[in-house]
Design an enzyme around this catalytic site. Structure first.
Site, short mmCIF file in Angstrom:
data_model
loop_
_atom_site.label_atom_id
_atom_site.label_comp_id
_atom_site.label_asym_id
_atom_site.label_seq_id
_atom_site.Cartn_x
_atom_site.Cartn_y
_atom_site.Cartn_z
N ARG A 15 87.44 62.96 65.94
CA ARG A 15 88.32 62.08 66.70
C ARG A 15 87.99 62.18 68.20
O ARG A 15 87.51 61.24 68.81
CB ARG A 15 89.80 62.47 66.45
N ASP A 16 88.18 63.34 68.77
CA ASP A 16 88.09 63.51 70.22
C ASP A 16 86.65 63.44 70.71
O ASP A 16 86.36 62.90 71.79
CB ASP A 16 88.71 64.86 70.58
N HIS A 209 90.44 72.52 77.24
CA HIS A 209 89.20 72.00 77.81
C HIS A 209 88.62 73.06 78.75
O HIS A 209 89.36 73.77 79.43
CB HIS A 209 89.47 70.70 78.57
N CYS A 240 85.30 65.20 79.80
CA CYS A 240 86.38 65.18 80.78
C CYS A 240 86.36 63.79 81.40
O CYS A 240 85.33 63.34 81.88
CB CYS A 240 86.13 66.24 81.84
N ASN A 249 86.13 69.41 75.87
CA ASN A 249 86.56 70.31 74.80
C ASN A 249 85.76 71.60 74.75
O ASN A 249 84.53 71.58 74.84
CB ASN A 249 86.38 69.63 73.44
#
Lengths: 312, 312
Positions: A15-16, A209, A240, A249
């Site tokens: 997802r991220d 993060h 970022c 991450n």
């Protein structure tokens, strides 16, 4: 520190990580990556987000991906849902858990979800009702809780109020997200300590993060405060949004390696994660950011050379 | 954690950073960089190493550099000395302190100094004698104490024996170096806890590399164990000798920023360090490695945009 204690590493790359890539990954390829992640032994994977296809084209195949991956007992598949339409798609796709996204500050909430924090929370009510009807597990989140890039520190009273409203809705699992890497170990302990005391019924996970190099220190601080659930992304995929080259991450292999070196078990096969990370790094070099992929594990010993330059 | 407690940041870029650069920096330029570092407010600077010019050509101008920089009261200038000849040059150059380099394991010691650990320590004896005669402060070091790239973990009994022999020589200040980034917070606490208990007369500083993303977590662990003296290098100059692209020294701006965010004072002007780091980064982009130079400080807030992509 209680050694041999186990943590859950929730893999958020699908997802991220994927949503931050400029090029669309073909569905079949996504399915292969996720199957490989399932095979690594992650107990939880944030597979996708059921947002409008126009908002994040990368994730428009959310339902299809969930249909095609090899599910495995003991591996919970989580998805983000921004609204009722997304929730219906998630229910249809039979995810194990849905997660609601919320920003701690109004400015971040407006820029992300087009409404102020508490207005966004009001909008959660019909979702939670529908999820409950469908026996779907729901968790909440608080983005920028450790610092907002627009407003700085978030007042503790505001964080308390957000927690209270989540509890009122029947949500007891919260992901605390250091969305732009503004946390530090003292802040982690202060905020988690405060809301843990105030709301012992809540359980927390951490989404960290490494923007300013403190993610692992923050993970350790969270662990010391009793957190046992941490997000991370293989190869550090997922950037970022404010500084083009800055780290996003924390990489799964870095987090797993660090915890295991400390004697904290993760249940994940680190060598498989590293292998998979290397494949992702080859495919998406401009997005990957990982220490262990560069340096190897501490246990990867070297042969002593005969002669060698002086070291620092 | 005791907030408002102060730490000393020892800037090692002129020695550890510069020696890793392939191109020789002209003496005048070195002097300018070091003057700028002095102006940042560092209380200790590792200016150079008095090694044989053939061993590290970059540092062949050690004496000249020390003669030309603008010394400032309260800023201690430290230099490495590998032997008696180097010590004489250091005394002549009027440094405030000399540091002896030692590896915890035989294999690392042989590859670095061409002799086994305890043989190298025997060689220190005439140096300490001469330094004492010259009223020169001497500190010791233990490289690879938290893990050797050839041998892995170093037995505690061996570390104890090294400490004991340092004490026998009259050396009470030891730099504990995580030379290839193999430490973790549990190891830092275990080893420092053990030798602090055993030898309360010793004081320790930490030299940390961020090879596996744990340097800041290790600094926090050291701080919690009472360490108040930390090495770092502006712009993260000074690499890891085993993996070409891997991170080396923790960047001074990252360490200072992290500590100050936690309420731990450093006495260093972070903005000046960042400005200087950016200049070094422009000049030596392939060697610099720093989070804060990429992402900015936590306190650098952004303007909230009207519309914005969804964030993680």
């Amino acid at each position: 520190m209680n050694l041999k204690d186990e943590v859950i590493i929730s893999e958020v790359c699908p997802r991220d990580g994927f949503q931050s890539l400029a090029d669309i990954i073909p569905t079949e390829e996504k399915v292969e990556w996720i199957n490989a992640m399932i095979d690594c032994g992650f107990k939880q994977i944030e597979v996708t987000s059921f947002v409008h296809p126009k908002a994040i084209p990368q994730l428009r195949d959310a339902g299809e991906v969930l249909q095609k991956i090899n599910r495995k007992q003991g591996v919970k598949l989580r998805a983000l849902v921004p609204n009722l339409r997304g929730l219906e798609r998630a229910i249809e796709a039979k995810v194990d858990k849905v997660k609601l996204m919320l920003s701690a500050t109004d400015s971040h909430s407006i820029s992300n979800a087009n409404s102020k924090t508490f207005d966004a929370m009001k909008g959660f009510e019909p979702l939670v009702k529908r999820a409950t009807e469908a026996s779907m597990a729901v968790s909440g989140s608080i983005s920028v809780i450790f610092g907002c890039p627009y407003e700085g520190d978030v007042p503790l009273e505001r964080i308390e109020e957000i927690c209270k409203r989540y509890i009122d809705m029947g949500i007891y699992q919260l992901s605390l997200a250091d969305t732009t890497g503004m946390a530090n170990p003292v802040k982690i302990k202060r905020i988690i300590g405060h809301i843990s005391n105030k709301f012992p019924e809540l359980s927390f996970s951490l989404h960290l993060h490494n923007t300013r190099g403190m993610a692992f220190a923050n993970a350790v601080a969270g662990y010391e405060m009793g957190v046992r659930d941490f997000d991370s992304a293989i190869a550090g995929l997922g950037g970022c949004p404010y500084a083009p080259n800055a780290t996003g991450n924390i990489a799964s292999e870095d987090l797993i390696h660090g915890f295991e070196e400390m004697g904290i078990l993760t249940g994940v096969d680190l060598d498989k994660v590293i292998k998979l990370g290397k494949e992702l790094e080859i495919k998406y070099p401009q997005y990957s950011d990982s220490f262990i992929l560069k340096a190897g594990k501490c246990s990867d010993l070297h042969l002593a050379p005969k002669t060698q330059e002086k070291l620092g």
